[in-house]
Design an enzyme around this catalytic site. Structure first.
Site, short mmCIF file in Angstrom:
data_model
loop_
_atom_site.label_atom_id
_atom_site.label_comp_id
_atom_site.label_asym_id
_atom_site.label_seq_id
_atom_site.Cartn_x
_atom_site.Cartn_y
_atom_site.Cartn_z
N ASP A 186 22.06 42.92 21.15
CA ASP A 186 22.93 42.27 22.14
C ASP A 186 24.38 42.50 21.72
OD1 ASP A 186 22.66 39.58 24.19
OD2 ASP A 186 24.55 39.83 23.10
N ASN A 194 34.74 41.73 29.39
CA ASN A 194 34.91 41.62 30.85
C ASN A 194 36.16 40.83 31.20
OD1 ASN A 194 32.72 43.00 31.91
ND2 ASN A 194 31.33 41.26 31.70
N HIS A 199 35.67 44.00 34.64
CA HIS A 199 34.25 44.34 34.76
C HIS A 199 33.96 45.84 34.62
CE1 HIS A 199 30.15 43.74 36.32
NE2 HIS A 199 30.35 42.48 35.91
N ASP A 203 31.41 47.65 32.06
CA ASP A 203 30.38 48.64 32.42
C ASP A 203 30.50 49.88 31.52
OD1 ASP A 203 29.52 46.95 34.35
OD2 ASP A 203 30.23 48.14 36.07
N GLU A 229 23.76 42.47 28.77
CA GLU A 229 24.27 43.26 27.63
C GLU A 229 23.23 43.26 26.52
OE1 GLU A 229 24.42 40.18 27.84
OE2 GLU A 229 25.50 39.13 26.27
N1 LIG Z 1 30.51 44.55 33.03
C1 LIG Z 1 29.30 44.02 33.09
N2 LIG Z 1 29.10 42.76 32.62
C2 LIG Z 1 27.86 42.25 32.66
C3 LIG Z 1 26.79 42.96 33.21
N3 LIG Z 1 25.68 42.19 33.12
C4 LIG Z 1 26.06 41.02 32.52
N4 LIG Z 1 27.38 41.06 32.23
C5 LIG Z 1 28.19 40.02 31.60
O1 LIG Z 1 27.84 39.90 30.23
C6 LIG Z 1 28.35 38.65 29.76
C7 LIG Z 1 27.40 38.06 28.76
O2 LIG Z 1 28.03 36.95 28.21
P1 LIG Z 1 27.36 35.97 27.19
O3 LIG Z 1 25.89 35.83 27.52
O4 LIG Z 1 28.18 34.73 27.15
O5 LIG Z 1 27.39 36.70 25.82
P2 LIG Z 1 28.59 37.28 24.95
O6 LIG Z 1 29.92 37.05 25.56
O7 LIG Z 1 28.25 38.70 24.66
O8 LIG Z 1 28.47 36.43 23.67
P3 LIG Z 1 27.46 36.61 22.47
O9 LIG Z 1 26.24 37.28 23.00
O10 LIG Z 1 27.16 35.21 22.04
O11 LIG Z 1 28.15 37.38 21.43
C8 LIG Z 1 28.55 37.80 31.01
O12 LIG Z 1 29.92 37.59 31.21
C9 LIG Z 1 27.98 38.65 32.15
O13 LIG Z 1 28.70 38.48 33.36
C10 LIG Z 1 27.04 44.27 33.74
O14 LIG Z 1 26.17 44.97 34.25
N5 LIG Z 1 28.31 44.74 33.65
#
Ligand SMILES: Nc1nc2c(ncn2[C@@H]2O[C@H](COP(=O)(O)OP(=O)(O)OP(=O)(O)O)[C@@H](O)[C@H]2O)c(=O)[nH]1
Length: 319
Positions: A186, A194, A199, A203, A229
């Site tokens: 992860d 983002n 965004h 990506d 992610e």
């Molecule tokens: N750009 C982009 N963002 C995505 C996609 N799918 C999910 N996300 C974003 O990924 C982010 C995941 O955030 P969190 O689950 O809080 O995790 P994190 O910020 O990586 O924090 P930790 O995992 O705790 O380190 C969210 O803001 C989602 O909107 C995608 O296909 N593209």
């Protein structure tokens, strides 16, 4: 060659007329494989001049096609081997049916009937349209399968596909008593990427990580995107220590990567949870995923940028 009356009157004449003028090619050979009849469609399909075929045998026709590169698309690299092949299959059964393509791209369905008298009848039906539809259908199915199994953004196998591979691997490992590992990775603080860069930049990081993993894993390791992610890796026939070494190497290499297209000096890290299957235990995908998830959760809580393995309920860290 039978003499055909232009206005058939009896059933026999009607049939003779039909055989001569049907759109399907027909050729009849005697017991010595000499042509005793070939209709107009046969000559037309193979581009033959009927007047030049007097006394021809089947081998003369096959040789003509090989030499003139006409008619059947022959993939044999010598005339002898092509003739030997045809001799080995021709008359091998009372009835045979096969498909063949022609040099001009058409396809034929060939039926071969051998009679106790030694006569052999070849019947050729043009199935080009059917074959084209069949090929288009196969291509469309392959495309649909690819779409159904692929994550659009990263082009990696998607969750559904990786889970089905996971299940297959679990059965294979149990059957052959192999060990294999499953990891969940992860990207750290991805939300911040983002939020700070937008965004599309997020990506870009997901695409970069996908390619990075693919480039740094062995071809037999299976990597897929299972969530936003979150990525999963299957390491077939791999011991836990070896999978840990691989992820540790990947972790170190990624630290040195810079994504200048996002921001000067931009870099990112990931955390991971790793678990190995016990061939003797009847484990299922859900349980193993839960264990990998638990290790991932601990890695995040422990400060991120690390991979932990789940083993006997103890979590061992790698830097
Ligand atoms: N750009 C982009 N963002 C995505 C996609 N799918 C999910 N996300 C974003 O990924 C982010 C995941 O955030 P969190 O689950 O809080 O995790 P994190 O910020 O990586 O924090 P930790 O995992 O705790 O380190 C969210 O803001 C989602 O909107 C995608 O296909 N593209």
């Amino acid at each position: 060659m039978a003499l055909i009356k232009s206005q058939p009157a009896t059933l026999l004449e009607v049939m003779e007329h039909h055989i001569q003028f049907t759109e399907n090619g027909i050729a009849v050979f005697d017991a010595e494989d000499r042509f005793i009849f070939h209709n107009q469609a046969f000559d037309c399909i193979f581009g033959l001049d009927a007047s030049a075929m007097e006394g021809w045998t089947q081998d003369d026709w096959l040789t003509w096609m090989y030499v003139h590169r006409g008619g059947v698309n022959i993939e044999w690299d010598s005339l002898e081997s092509w003739l030997a092949y045809v001799h080995s299959v021709s008359r091998s059964k009372p009835f045979r049916r096969f498909e063949t393509d022609l040099m001009d791209g058409r396809w034929l369905l060939v039926s071969e009937q051998t009679y106790p008298s030694g006569h052999l009848v070849l019947h050729f039906a043009d199935i080009t349209l059917q074959k084209k539809t069949e090929m288009e259908l196969k291509e469309a199915i392959a495309k649909i399968e690819h779409i159904a199994q692929t994550d659009e953004l990263t082009n990696l196998p998607n969750r559904r596909h990786i889970l089905s591979r996971f299940h297959e691997e679990l059965l294979r490992a149990a059957r052959y008593k192999h060990e294999f590992c499953f990891g969940i990775l992860d990207i750290d603080h991805f939300k911040l990427v983002n939020d700070k860069y937008g965004h599309p930049a997020g990506d870009e990081v997901l695409r970069h990580f996908s390619k990075f993993l693919r480039d740094h894993l062995r071809s037999q390791d299976i990597v897929g995107r299972v969530g936003g992610e979150e990525f999963a890796i299957l390491f077939p026939e791999t011991k836990l220590d070896d999978a840990l070494l691989v992820l540790s190497r990947i972790n170190e290499t990624l630290r040195k990567e810079r994504l200048g297209q996002i921001a000067p000096d931009f870099s990112y890290s990931f955390s991971g949870g790793l678990v190995s299957s016990e061939p003797d235990l009847m484990e299922d995908c859900t349980l193993l995923m839960a264990k990998a998830d638990k290790a991932l959760y601990q890695a995040k809580n422990g400060g991120r940028n690390r991979v932990l393995r789940y083993q006997d309920d103890s979590l061992i860290s790698i830097p």
